[in-house]
Every structure is written in structure tokens, then in C-alpha cells.
Design a protein around this motif. Structure first.
Motif, mmCIF file in Angstrom:
data_model
loop_
_atom_site.group_PDB
_atom_site.id
_atom_site.type_symbol
_atom_site.label_atom_id
_atom_site.label_comp_id
_atom_site.label_asym_id
_atom_site.label_seq_id
_atom_site.Cartn_x
_atom_site.Cartn_y
_atom_site.Cartn_z
ATOM 1 N N UNK A 8 1.148 -0.951 0.330
ATOM 2 C CA UNK A 8 -0.213 -0.364 -0.180
ATOM 3 C C UNK A 8 1.112 1.411 0.357
ATOM 4 N N UNK A 9 1.787 1.245 1.146
ATOM 5 C CA UNK A 9 3.037 2.705 0.887
ATOM 6 C C UNK A 9 3.264 2.672 -0.059
ATOM 7 N N UNK A 10 4.095 1.580 -1.364
ATOM 8 C CA UNK A 10 4.656 1.989 -2.311
ATOM 9 C C UNK A 10 3.829 2.731 -3.528
ATOM 10 N N UNK A 11 2.510 1.753 -3.184
ATOM 11 C CA UNK A 11 1.598 2.140 -4.681
ATOM 12 C C UNK A 11 1.311 3.859 -4.104
ATOM 13 N N UNK A 12 0.805 3.723 -3.081
ATOM 14 C CA UNK A 12 0.410 5.861 -2.080
ATOM 15 C C UNK A 12 0.865 6.632 -3.058
ATOM 16 N N UNK A 13 2.802 5.974 -2.595
ATOM 17 C CA UNK A 13 3.890 6.334 -2.896
ATOM 18 C C UNK A 13 3.538 7.096 -4.883
ATOM 19 N N UNK A 14 3.552 6.001 -5.355
ATOM 20 C CA UNK A 14 3.723 5.549 -6.783
ATOM 21 C C UNK A 14 2.341 6.927 -7.345
ATOM 22 N N UNK A 15 0.931 6.600 -6.496
ATOM 23 C CA UNK A 15 0.331 7.828 -6.735
ATOM 24 C C UNK A 15 0.020 9.217 -6.495
ATOM 25 N N UNK A 16 1.498 9.772 -5.668
ATOM 26 C CA UNK A 16 1.552 10.471 -4.981
ATOM 27 C C UNK A 16 0.983 11.373 -4.240
ATOM 28 N N UNK A 17 0.631 10.602 -3.634
ATOM 29 C CA UNK A 17 -0.584 10.695 -2.349
ATOM 30 C C UNK A 17 0.135 10.322 -0.938
ATOM 31 N N UNK A 18 -0.136 11.167 0.291
ATOM 32 C CA UNK A 18 0.130 11.028 0.472
ATOM 33 C C UNK A 18 -0.840 10.591 2.071
ATOM 34 N N UNK A 19 0.031 10.175 3.096
ATOM 35 C CA UNK A 19 -0.982 9.599 4.378
ATOM 36 C C UNK A 19 -1.802 10.271 4.316
ATOM 37 N N UNK A 20 -1.794 11.766 4.625
ATOM 38 C CA UNK A 20 -2.959 12.358 4.501
ATOM 39 C C UNK A 20 -3.831 12.305 3.478
ATOM 40 N N UNK A 21 -3.666 12.919 2.151
ATOM 41 C CA UNK A 21 -4.123 12.488 0.842
ATOM 42 C C UNK A 21 -5.062 11.639 1.095
ATOM 43 N N UNK A 22 -4.166 9.444 1.236
ATOM 44 C CA UNK A 22 -5.153 8.938 0.856
ATOM 45 C C UNK A 22 -6.499 8.649 1.406
ATOM 46 N N UNK A 55 -5.620 4.490 -5.612
ATOM 47 C CA UNK A 55 -4.346 4.615 -6.161
ATOM 48 C C UNK A 55 -4.070 3.751 -7.541
ATOM 49 N N UNK A 56 -5.523 3.835 -8.058
ATOM 50 C CA UNK A 56 -5.140 3.339 -9.324
ATOM 51 C C UNK A 56 -4.698 2.553 -9.574
ATOM 52 N N UNK A 57 -4.794 1.309 -9.008
ATOM 53 C CA UNK A 57 -3.837 -0.248 -9.293
ATOM 54 C C UNK A 57 -5.547 -0.936 -9.252
ATOM 55 N N UNK A 58 -5.575 -2.358 -9.637
ATOM 56 C CA UNK A 58 -6.343 -3.496 -9.300
ATOM 57 C C UNK A 58 -6.243 -3.968 -7.916
ATOM 58 N N UNK A 59 -6.816 -3.974 -7.486
ATOM 59 C CA UNK A 59 -6.924 -4.937 -6.323
ATOM 60 C C UNK A 59 -6.331 -5.827 -6.487
ATOM 61 N N UNK A 60 -6.122 -6.733 -6.816
ATOM 62 C CA UNK A 60 -5.347 -8.433 -7.033
ATOM 63 C C UNK A 60 -4.202 -8.067 -7.194
ATOM 64 N N UNK A 61 -3.282 -6.767 -7.513
ATOM 65 C CA UNK A 61 -2.331 -6.311 -7.563
ATOM 66 C C UNK A 61 -1.449 -5.508 -6.818
ATOM 67 N N UNK A 62 -2.213 -5.266 -6.085
ATOM 68 C CA UNK A 62 -2.181 -3.993 -5.091
ATOM 69 C C UNK A 62 -1.958 -5.489 -3.437
ATOM 70 N N UNK A 63 -2.781 -6.365 -3.824
ATOM 71 C CA UNK A 63 -2.312 -7.032 -2.325
ATOM 72 C C UNK A 63 -1.083 -8.361 -2.967
ATOM 73 N N UNK A 64 -0.935 -8.457 -3.837
ATOM 74 C CA UNK A 64 -0.387 -9.667 -4.268
ATOM 75 C C UNK A 64 1.174 -8.593 -5.130
ATOM 76 N N UNK A 65 1.138 -7.847 -5.555
ATOM 77 C CA UNK A 65 2.225 -7.015 -6.135
ATOM 78 C C UNK A 65 3.047 -7.464 -7.021
ATOM 79 N N UNK A 66 2.266 -8.047 -7.803
ATOM 80 C CA UNK A 66 2.526 -8.539 -9.233
ATOM 81 C C UNK A 66 1.110 -8.261 -10.522
ATOM 82 N N UNK A 67 1.614 -8.586 -11.885
ATOM 83 C CA UNK A 67 0.322 -7.923 -12.075
ATOM 84 C C UNK A 67 -0.099 -9.731 -12.757
ATOM 85 N N UNK A 68 -1.241 -10.000 -12.705
ATOM 86 C CA UNK A 68 -1.696 -10.880 -13.193
ATOM 87 C C UNK A 68 -1.730 -11.124 -14.266
#
Length: 80
Positions: A8-22, A55-68
Motif C-alpha cells: 500500500x505504501x509503495x502504490x500510494x507513493x507511486x500515485x503521489x499521495x500522502x498518507x493524509x491524502x489517501x 491508487x489507480x491499481x487493481x486490487x489483486x495487484x495491490x495485494x500480491x504485488x504482481x500483475x496477473x
């Protein structure tokens, strides 16, 4: 494999969101996001869905860290 909080932290940063913004985007507090990222709190499925969407990412990618496609190739290779 990275923990869900680190993912979550990685994809939040990629989306250029702070913790407060997310937190604002998903309707929770900054401290809740901090706890999830630190691994001291587990997000609900609905929270994971909202985080993935923010974060504009698929939930399965967020959870597993790999693309389908990467997971399918690994599974197929392992079955041979």
C-alpha cells in the motif's frame, strides 16, 4: 513477498499521495493509513478496494504485488 502494508505504501507513493491524502480519498484517518502501512492494523476488504481505487491499481495487484500476467506465467511454469 512484501506485506500488504508495504504494498500500500509503495502504490500510494507511486500515485503521489500522502498518507493524509489517501486517508481523505478513502474516508478514513491518516493514523489508520499509517497503522495499515506499518502492519499493526489489517484493512477490511472494502478498505482495500477503496485504497486500490485511490491508487489507480487493481486490487489483486495491490495485494500480491504482481500483475496477473506475471502470476499466470509463474503458475504455468510451475505446473510443467
Amino acid at each position: 513477498m512484501a506485506t500488504i502494508g508495504k504494498q500500500i505504501a509503495m502504490y500510494r507513493a507511486r500515485a503521489e499521495l500522502t498518507q493524509s491524502g489517501l486517508a481523505r480519498a478513502v474516508g478514513t484517518s491518516q493514523s489508520a493509513i499509517s497503522q495499515i502501512e506499518a502492519g499493526t492494523r489489517n484493512p477490511s476488504y472494502s478498505m482495500l478496494y477503496r485504497i486500490a481505487k485511490a491508487c489507480n491499481v487493481a486490487i489483486d495487484v495491490l495485494v500480491t504485488g504482481t500483475k496477473p500476467a506475471a502470476r499466470a506465467a509463474t503458475t504455468t511454469e510451475g505446473e510443467q
